[in-house]
Design a protein around this motif. Structure first.
Motif, short mmCIF file in Angstrom:
data_model
loop_
_atom_site.label_atom_id
_atom_site.label_comp_id
_atom_site.label_asym_id
_atom_site.label_seq_id
_atom_site.Cartn_x
_atom_site.Cartn_y
_atom_site.Cartn_z
N GLY A 107 -5.30 -12.69 4.23
CA GLY A 107 -5.28 -11.61 5.20
C GLY A 107 -4.49 -10.41 4.69
O GLY A 107 -3.56 -10.57 3.89
N ALA A 108 -4.86 -9.22 5.13
CA ALA A 108 -4.24 -7.99 4.62
C ALA A 108 -2.75 -7.92 4.94
O ALA A 108 -1.92 -7.68 4.06
CB ALA A 108 -4.98 -6.78 5.17
N ARG A 109 -2.39 -8.13 6.21
CA ARG A 109 -0.99 -8.00 6.59
C ARG A 109 -0.13 -9.06 5.93
O ARG A 109 0.99 -8.79 5.47
CB ARG A 109 -0.86 -8.07 8.11
N GLU A 110 -0.64 -10.27 5.87
CA GLU A 110 0.12 -11.35 5.24
C GLU A 110 0.35 -11.10 3.75
O GLU A 110 1.41 -11.38 3.20
CB GLU A 110 -0.61 -12.68 5.45
N SER A 111 -0.67 -10.53 3.08
CA SER A 111 -0.53 -10.25 1.65
C SER A 111 0.49 -9.15 1.42
O SER A 111 1.24 -9.18 0.44
CB SER A 111 -1.88 -9.86 1.05
N VAL A 112 0.57 -8.17 2.32
CA VAL A 112 1.58 -7.11 2.21
C VAL A 112 2.98 -7.71 2.32
O VAL A 112 3.90 -7.35 1.57
CB VAL A 112 1.36 -6.04 3.30
N ALA A 113 3.16 -8.66 3.23
CA ALA A 113 4.46 -9.31 3.39
C ALA A 113 4.84 -10.10 2.14
O ALA A 113 6.00 -10.06 1.69
CB ALA A 113 4.43 -10.23 4.61
N VAL A 114 3.88 -10.81 1.56
CA VAL A 114 4.15 -11.59 0.35
C VAL A 114 4.55 -10.68 -0.81
O VAL A 114 5.51 -10.95 -1.53
CB VAL A 114 2.90 -12.42 -0.03
N VAL A 115 3.81 -9.59 -0.99
CA VAL A 115 4.11 -8.65 -2.07
C VAL A 115 5.49 -8.01 -1.85
O VAL A 115 6.25 -7.83 -2.80
CB VAL A 115 3.01 -7.57 -2.16
N GLY A 116 5.82 -7.68 -0.61
CA GLY A 116 7.13 -7.10 -0.33
C GLY A 116 8.27 -8.04 -0.67
O GLY A 116 9.26 -7.64 -1.31
N LEU A 117 8.14 -9.28 -0.28
CA LEU A 117 9.18 -10.26 -0.58
C LEU A 117 9.32 -10.46 -2.09
O LEU A 117 10.43 -10.55 -2.63
CB LEU A 117 8.85 -11.60 0.09
N THR A 118 8.19 -10.48 -2.79
CA THR A 118 8.21 -10.62 -4.24
C THR A 118 8.95 -9.46 -4.90
O THR A 118 9.75 -9.64 -5.82
CB THR A 118 6.78 -10.71 -4.80
N LEU A 119 8.69 -8.23 -4.42
CA LEU A 119 9.36 -7.05 -4.97
C LEU A 119 10.87 -7.15 -4.78
O LEU A 119 11.64 -6.86 -5.70
CB LEU A 119 8.84 -5.78 -4.29
N ALA A 120 11.31 -7.54 -3.59
CA ALA A 120 12.75 -7.63 -3.31
C ALA A 120 13.43 -8.62 -4.26
O ALA A 120 14.51 -8.33 -4.81
CB ALA A 120 12.98 -8.05 -1.86
N VAL A 121 12.80 -9.75 -4.48
CA VAL A 121 13.38 -10.79 -5.35
C VAL A 121 13.38 -10.34 -6.81
O VAL A 121 14.40 -10.45 -7.51
CB VAL A 121 12.60 -12.11 -5.19
N VAL A 122 12.24 -9.82 -7.28
CA VAL A 122 12.12 -9.41 -8.69
C VAL A 122 13.07 -8.26 -9.01
O VAL A 122 13.76 -8.27 -10.04
CB VAL A 122 10.66 -9.02 -9.01
N ALA A 123 13.12 -7.24 -8.15
CA ALA A 123 13.96 -6.07 -8.41
C ALA A 123 15.44 -6.45 -8.44
O ALA A 123 16.19 -6.02 -9.33
CB ALA A 123 13.72 -4.99 -7.36
N SER A 124 15.86 -7.24 -7.48
CA SER A 124 17.27 -7.66 -7.44
C SER A 124 17.63 -8.49 -8.65
O SER A 124 18.68 -8.30 -9.28
CB SER A 124 17.55 -8.45 -6.15
N GLY A 125 16.74 -9.42 -9.03
CA GLY A 125 16.99 -10.25 -10.20
C GLY A 125 17.03 -9.44 -11.48
O GLY A 125 17.84 -9.72 -12.39
N TRP A 126 16.17 -8.43 -11.59
CA TRP A 126 16.12 -7.59 -12.78
C TRP A 126 17.46 -6.89 -13.02
O TRP A 126 17.98 -6.85 -14.14
CB TRP A 126 15.01 -6.55 -12.61
N TRP A 127 18.03 -6.34 -11.94
CA TRP A 127 19.31 -5.67 -12.08
C TRP A 127 20.44 -6.63 -12.47
O TRP A 127 21.37 -6.25 -13.19
CB TRP A 127 19.67 -4.96 -10.77
#
Length: 389
Positions: A361-381
């Protein structure tokens, strides 16, 4: 009015003509009305970025050879042809062709536009003004887009093709605006820099391998790929949470007003947190905002506003940071090479995102991508800071 001020104001007008606002609130709906599936919408958008990836370096080289302004003129004409192509395309193959031409047109300005502005400021004002002027140019773009979006959503209810004709007219006018501004001094005086393919290879390899850009480009590619994915589904998600199709233009206008204000005051954002601080805080903040839509659908609209603010300020700071670390010779080519990396990230985001949206679903996929960004960006720093202090 002195010449420098006139050039800056004309640049703002040019940025306004880049708006495709008449079609922003309806383009996905238009494709679906032409019997494309959600996955096929993702596919044609992926083709767009595929064309960007393949054409970036050649068109950046063209910009360095023929002049940045002339490259921008050609870009407006190619994009105008692509927009008109929407009115005649009726199949998946037709829209694949339209998006491919559109992508090539975009590459003709992706490196040259930033290179022209930076070199013009270097010659006439101050390169530290790049983020401020670029941000205000984005504000002009957004104001124009907001006004066009309101009209476009209404016009679409009566004639689905008229928003595309209106967009083509605005885009074509950009060529006339460009002809009123000068080329940078080296090109205007016929002193075109000698740039061989060997120079291109050496400059690109050297700059991409250096610490200032080596981590910055892939990090910002991940960050900016998220808005490209989410934008694809703003329209269906907004309709699903209760926004009528005829009011989508107002919604987009509100998005653009808020993000236009953020872009206009980008210099104040820089003074408050700095470029490094921005890229440390903005990605996890955006990621968590998008992830929250999976729990509360009503948060989708404010999350989309946040998305646009982060996207536009990030683009301004990305341009400042990249140009600050590049030489004038070959600037457009190197910037286009960087854009190729971004284009590849965007391609993967839209194609994979289309498949993900079909699956969950569109909304669910947006939520998954958002959570992934938060984890990846924080880990990168935590592992290796991608932006130099």
């Amino acid at each position: 009015m002195d010449e420098t001020r006139r050039i800056v104001l004309t640049y703002y007008l040019y940025r306004a003509t880049l708006s495709e606002g008449f079609i922003y609130p309806v383009v996905t709906l238009f494709l679906l009305a032409r019997d494309l599936t959600v996955a096929e919408v993702g596919l044609v958008n992926g083709v767009f970025f595929g064309a960007v990836v393949l054409a970036e370096i050649p068109t950046g080289y063209v910009g360095d050879r023929i002049g940045r302004r002339d490259s921008l003129v050609v870009s407006t004409l190619v994009i105008t042809a692509a927009i008109l192509g929407f009115t005649v395309a009726e199949s998946l193959a037709g829209f694949v062709a339209v998006y491919a031409v559109w992508g090539v047109g975009l590459t003709l300005r992706s490196g040259s536009g930033s290179a022209w502005l930076y070199d013009t400021l270097d010659e006439r004002l101050d390169t530290d003004e790049f983020a401020r002027i670029s941000g205000r140019g984005t504000a002009a773009f957004l104001v124009a887009s907001g006004a066009m979006a309101v009209a476009g959503s209404y016009v679409y209810q009566f004639d689905r093709e008229l928003p595309f004709f209106a967009t083509a007219a605005v885009t074509a006018s950009g060529a006339l605006v460009l002809l009123t501004v000068p080329e940078t001094d080296a090109y205007a005086e016929g002193e075109t820099p000698t740039l061989t393919l060997a120079d291109v290879r050496e400059t690109v390899t050297e700059r991409f391998a250096a610490p200032p850009l080596r981590a910055f480009i892939p990090f910002t590619a991940v960050l900016l790929a998220v808005p490209e994915f989410v934008d694809l589904y703003v329209q269906p998600i907004s309709v699903a949470v209760g926004v009528p199709e005829a009011r989508l233009g107002y919604l987009y206008a509100a998005f653009m007003l808020v993000t236009g204000v953020a872009s206009y005051f980008v210099d104040r954002v820089r003074a408050a947190v700095g470029i490094c601080g921005w890229f440390r805080v903005a990605p996890p903040l955006l990621g968590l905002g998008l992830a929250a839509t999976g729990l509360l659908p009503v948060l989708a609209i404010p999350a989309f506003v946040l998305l646009r603010a982060v996207k536009n300020v990030s683009y301004a700071f990305r341009g400042q940071y990249l140009n600050d670390h590049l030489p004038s010779l070959g600037r457009a080519t190197v910037l286009s090479t960087a854009s190729m990396v971004y284009g590849l990230a965007f391609l993967l985001a839209r194609v994979a995102g289309g498949a993900l949206a079909d699956a969950v679903g569109a909304r669910e996929s947006v939520a998954v991508v958002g959570l992934t960004l938060a984890v990846v960006a924080s880990g990168w720093w935590l592992v290796a800071p991608p932006v130099a202090e």
